[in-house]
Design a protein around this motif. Structure first.
Motif, PDB file in Angstrom:
ATOM      1  N   UNK A   1       0.830  -1.209   0.000  1.00 14.73           N
ATOM      2  CA  UNK A   1       0.000   0.000   0.000  1.00 14.73           C
ATOM      3  C   UNK A   1       0.860   1.253   0.000  1.00 14.73           C
ATOM      4  N   UNK A   2       1.920   1.259   0.773  1.00 12.81           N
ATOM      5  CA  UNK A   2       2.813   2.417   0.819  1.00 12.81           C
ATOM      6  C   UNK A   2       3.504   2.631  -0.525  1.00 12.81           C
ATOM      7  N   UNK A   3       3.956   1.564  -1.152  1.00  7.74           N
ATOM      8  CA  UNK A   3       4.577   1.674  -2.477  1.00  7.74           C
ATOM      9  C   UNK A   3       3.584   2.219  -3.499  1.00  7.74           C
ATOM     10  N   UNK A   4       2.364   1.711  -3.463  1.00  7.71           N
ATOM     11  CA  UNK A   4       1.333   2.162  -4.387  1.00  7.71           C
ATOM     12  C   UNK A   4       1.003   3.633  -4.162  1.00  7.71           C
ATOM     13  N   UNK A   5       0.891   4.046  -2.914  1.00 10.18           N
ATOM     14  CA  UNK A   5       0.593   5.447  -2.599  1.00 10.18           C
ATOM     15  C   UNK A   5       1.698   6.364  -3.112  1.00 10.18           C
ATOM     16  N   UNK A   6       2.947   5.986  -2.891  1.00  3.07           N
ATOM     17  CA  UNK A   6       4.067   6.812  -3.356  1.00  3.07           C
ATOM     18  C   UNK A   6       4.067   6.944  -4.872  1.00  3.07           C
ATOM     19  N   UNK A   7       3.786   5.848  -5.581  1.00  8.03           N
ATOM     20  CA  UNK A   7       3.755   5.903  -7.040  1.00  8.03           C
ATOM     21  C   UNK A   7       2.594   6.780  -7.525  1.00  8.03           C
ATOM     22  N   UNK A   8       1.451   6.638  -6.914  1.00  6.34           N
ATOM     23  CA  UNK A   8       0.289   7.447  -7.278  1.00  6.34           C
ATOM     24  C   UNK A   8       0.575   8.933  -7.044  1.00  6.34           C
ATOM     25  N   UNK A   9       1.186   9.257  -5.924  1.00  4.30           N
ATOM     26  CA  UNK A   9       1.531  10.655  -5.646  1.00  4.30           C
ATOM     27  C   UNK A   9       2.593  11.176  -6.610  1.00  4.30           C
ATOM     28  N   UNK A  10       3.550  10.325  -6.995  1.00  7.12           N
ATOM     29  CA  UNK A  10       4.546  10.729  -7.998  1.00  7.12           C
ATOM     30  C   UNK A  10       3.876  11.049  -9.329  1.00  7.12           C
ATOM     31  N   UNK A  11       2.966  10.163  -9.737  1.00  7.74           N
ATOM     32  CA  UNK A  11       2.253  10.385 -10.997  1.00  7.74           C
ATOM     33  C   UNK A  11       1.413  11.660 -10.938  1.00  7.74           C
ATOM     34  N   UNK A  12       0.760  11.889  -9.805  1.00  5.43           N
ATOM     35  CA  UNK A  12      -0.062  13.097  -9.646  1.00  5.43           C
ATOM     36  C   UNK A  12       0.816  14.352  -9.676  1.00  5.43           C
ATOM     37  N   UNK A  13       1.971  14.300  -9.024  1.00  8.78           N
ATOM     38  CA  UNK A  13       2.885  15.447  -9.023  1.00  8.78           C
ATOM     39  C   UNK A  13       3.383  15.733 -10.434  1.00  8.78           C
ATOM     40  N   UNK A  14       3.696  14.687 -11.182  1.00 14.14           N
ATOM     41  CA  UNK A  14       4.131  14.864 -12.571  1.00 14.14           C
ATOM     42  C   UNK A  14       3.030  15.515 -13.398  1.00 14.14           C
ATOM     43  N   UNK A  15       1.801  15.075 -13.218  1.00 13.73           N
ATOM     44  CA  UNK A  15       0.674  15.631 -13.981  1.00 13.73           C
ATOM     45  C   UNK A  15       0.399  17.076 -13.568  1.00 13.73           C
ATOM     46  N   UNK A  16       0.566  17.381 -12.291  1.00 15.85           N
ATOM     47  CA  UNK A  16       0.336  18.741 -11.808  1.00 15.85           C
ATOM     48  C   UNK A  16       1.290  19.710 -12.485  1.00 15.85           C
ATOM     49  N   UNK A  17       2.535  19.318 -12.635  1.00 11.82           N
ATOM     50  CA  UNK A  17       3.494  20.123 -13.381  1.00 11.82           C
ATOM     51  C   UNK A  17       3.941  21.397 -12.692  1.00 11.82           C
ATOM     52  N   UNK A  18       3.782  21.470 -11.386  1.00 14.10           N
ATOM     53  CA  UNK A  18       4.255  22.620 -10.621  1.00 14.10           C
ATOM     54  C   UNK A  18       4.565  22.140  -9.207  1.00 14.10           C
ATOM     55  N   UNK A  19       5.278  22.940  -8.453  1.00 11.30           N
ATOM     56  CA  UNK A  19       5.628  22.477  -7.105  1.00 11.30           C
ATOM     57  C   UNK A  19       4.387  22.168  -6.269  1.00 11.30           C
ATOM     58  N   UNK A  20       4.523  21.152  -5.466  1.00 10.02           N
ATOM     59  CA  UNK A  20       3.443  20.756  -4.573  1.00 10.02           C
ATOM     60  C   UNK A  20       3.997  19.902  -3.452  1.00 10.02           C
ATOM     61  N   UNK A  21       3.176  19.668  -2.474  1.00 12.76           N
ATOM     62  CA  UNK A  21       3.554  18.853  -1.325  1.00 12.76           C
ATOM     63  C   UNK A  21       2.837  17.520  -1.448  1.00 12.76           C
ATOM     64  N   UNK A  22       3.562  16.430  -1.309  1.00 16.90           N
ATOM     65  CA  UNK A  22       2.956  15.094  -1.328  1.00 16.90           C
ATOM     66  C   UNK A  22       2.774  14.629   0.107  1.00 16.90           C
ATOM     67  N   UNK A  23       1.538  14.275   0.444  1.00 18.53           N
ATOM     68  CA  UNK A  23       1.237  13.857   1.804  1.00 18.53           C
ATOM     69  C   UNK A  23       0.576  12.490   1.783  1.00 18.53           C
ATOM     70  N   UNK A  24       1.125  11.583   2.581  1.00 17.68           N
ATOM     71  CA  UNK A  24       0.553  10.248   2.747  1.00 17.68           C
ATOM     72  C   UNK A  24       0.033  10.139   4.172  1.00 17.68           C
TER      73      UNK A  24
END
Length: 167
Positions: free
Chosen positions: A77-100
């Motif tokens: 679950x932690x690996x999946x969450x990190x990958x999902x947040x990475x993909x979301x950050x890439x799509x956002x295309x600007x600085x952001x904070x990733x929170x799990x």
């Protein structure tokens, strides 16, 4: 301005796109993923109560996680969450904070939104028709308890307005 974007498998793209379209350029974007604690907890309990009768001399698996399936579920679950947040950050295309976060999903989302100016989430229920059934229980709770304004988006194009309502 702080904007929380609830990242959920299957609907996250629509939420990130909404943040790109509606959050001011100077907004602090928080990409939030919540892992429910109940699934690994159930696996831990099942293992301890029913399956945990180990035999002396058993060896630890090569992955190092031991025999408890709950531990493996937590890691996956932690690996999946990190990958999902990475993909979301890439799509956002600007600085952001990733929170799990981990816990009761709807309560963790509401807690993270405390002090924010906007919470973005997607409908998670029946996507084939308009109305209250387009929200699942978690999203309904979040919409009802959010401590800030909510931008509720469709994860795909909204269904047609019924003819009896449009005319």
């Amino acid at each position: 301005m702080a904007v929380v974007v609830w990242i959920v498998e299957g609907t996250w793209r629509a939420c990130v796109d909404a943040a790109r379209a509606h959050a001011p350029a100077d907004a602090e974007i928080v990409l939030l993923h919540v892992t429910p604690a109940d699934v690994p907890g159930a696996a831990h309990g099942a293992f301890a109560g029913l399956l945990g009768r180990g035999h002396p001399g058993e060896h630890r698996p090569a992955d190092g996680w031991g025999r408890d399936p709950g531990t493996r579920l937590e890691h996956l679950a932690a690996d999946s969450a990190r990958q999902l947040l990475r993909d979301a950050a890439d799509r956002l295309g600007r600085p952001g904070i990733r929170t799990e976060r981990t816990g009761r999903v709807e309560r963790e989302v509401v807690a993270e939104a405390e002090g924010s100016e906007l919470l973005i989430l997607a409908r998670d229920g029946d996507h084939t028709r308009l109305g209250p059934h387009s929200l699942g229980p978690a999203a309904r709770f979040v919409v009802d308890h959010a401590p800030c304004p909510v931008l509720l988006v469709w994860p795909e194009p909204a269904p047609e307005l019924p003819t009896e309502l449009s005319g």
